[in-house]
Design an enzyme around this catalytic site. Sequence first.
Site, mmCIF file in Angstrom:
data_model
loop_
_atom_site.group_PDB
_atom_site.id
_atom_site.type_symbol
_atom_site.label_atom_id
_atom_site.label_comp_id
_atom_site.label_asym_id
_atom_site.label_seq_id
_atom_site.Cartn_x
_atom_site.Cartn_y
_atom_site.Cartn_z
ATOM 1 N N PHE A 54 0.838 -1.199 0.000
ATOM 2 C CA PHE A 54 0.000 0.000 0.000
ATOM 3 C C PHE A 54 0.879 1.257 0.000
ATOM 4 O O PHE A 54 0.685 2.159 -0.804
ATOM 5 C CB PHE A 54 -0.917 -0.002 1.236
ATOM 6 N N TYR A 163 -3.137 7.668 13.047
ATOM 7 C CA TYR A 163 -1.860 6.975 13.273
ATOM 8 C C TYR A 163 -1.578 6.841 14.777
ATOM 9 O O TYR A 163 -1.344 5.744 15.278
ATOM 10 C CB TYR A 163 -0.738 7.754 12.591
#
Length: 334
Positions: A54, A163
């Site tokens: 990715f 994140y």
Amino acid sequence: MKSKVTSKNENNFSPLVVEKKRVLVTGGAGFVGSNLIRKLLAKDYRVICLDNLFSARAEKIEQFRDNRGFEFIRHDITQPFELEVDQIYNLACPASPLYYQKNPIYTTKTSCLGALHVLANAQRTGAKVLQASTSEIYGSPQVHPQVEKYWGNVNPIGPRSCYNEGKRVAESLFFDYYREYGIAIKVVRIFNTYGPGMSANDGRVITNFILQALQQKDITVYGNGEQTRSFCYIDDLTDGLIMMMEEEEYPGPINLGNPDERTINSVARTIINLTNSPSKIRYLPLPENDPLSRRPDISLAEKVLKWRPKVSFAVGIKKTIDYFKKNYYGLGGE
Ligand code: UDP
């Protein structure tokens, strides 16, 4: 290195068969992962790299293609998997702000579901499992330098939270599996890391500045440039990861980073000087929730692992500049 040794002992003639340790590296096609795999293969481990590419590039693992100890599996960590291994390094997650904010929901899923899947695999196989956590779990820190017992100052709904909070949930899952099931966990908090093999287009400060300097473009400093980071050379970090995995008792969390703290302005000046570039600094707005300072306290790593970084910024940044000269400009480097 501990290896399982089995003897076939048929007619007393068969030699001892030494089973090499099998190591899974999730996110192994990334910057840290591919550098870690190189070291593990050199130590004669068998390595499985699991990555869905990715944010990583297949070229990073091309170098291992002919190594019989290496295997690549293209798989998305948000989906379950079963692999028979002795150790797992869980590195899978886009790590640069540019990439992890591209698809924030997926970033959170990668950390949370990924942690669940590696932990389930570790529970089933008895593997030791290391979580690549991050200095981002400290958020915009109010304690400086950051010690492991500091709980952090994280915005739970900001652009970086996919994140930060994803990695915090992963740590939480690791410790719950440790308490509930006695899984052999190892949690490391990785601070800013740089070196050869970084992706040119990941928007990080070191790559941006080197490429801008080499292309004689403006150096884009965000904010007033007085925010600080502490940069660790990749070889030091991968040594620390392996030392933590090999350590037998301490689950973590443990900081891995270089306490050599510098302002972003000084990083810009160093790179301009070392590349002899005519580039000028251009100041742009500071991204939202960009931490103003960051420096690891590494006394715990020094005590538990006897680890400390060896490569100075002056040496590491020259090697990194050389890498980009060779790989992106055919300029030869040193
Ligand atoms: N930064 C900058 N110019 C750039 C890229 C980054 O001034 O072209 C700054 C960024 O705002 C941050 C620091 O450099 O304060 C480190 O950014 P990076 O994205 O490399 O890592 P992180 O913010 O995750 O530590």
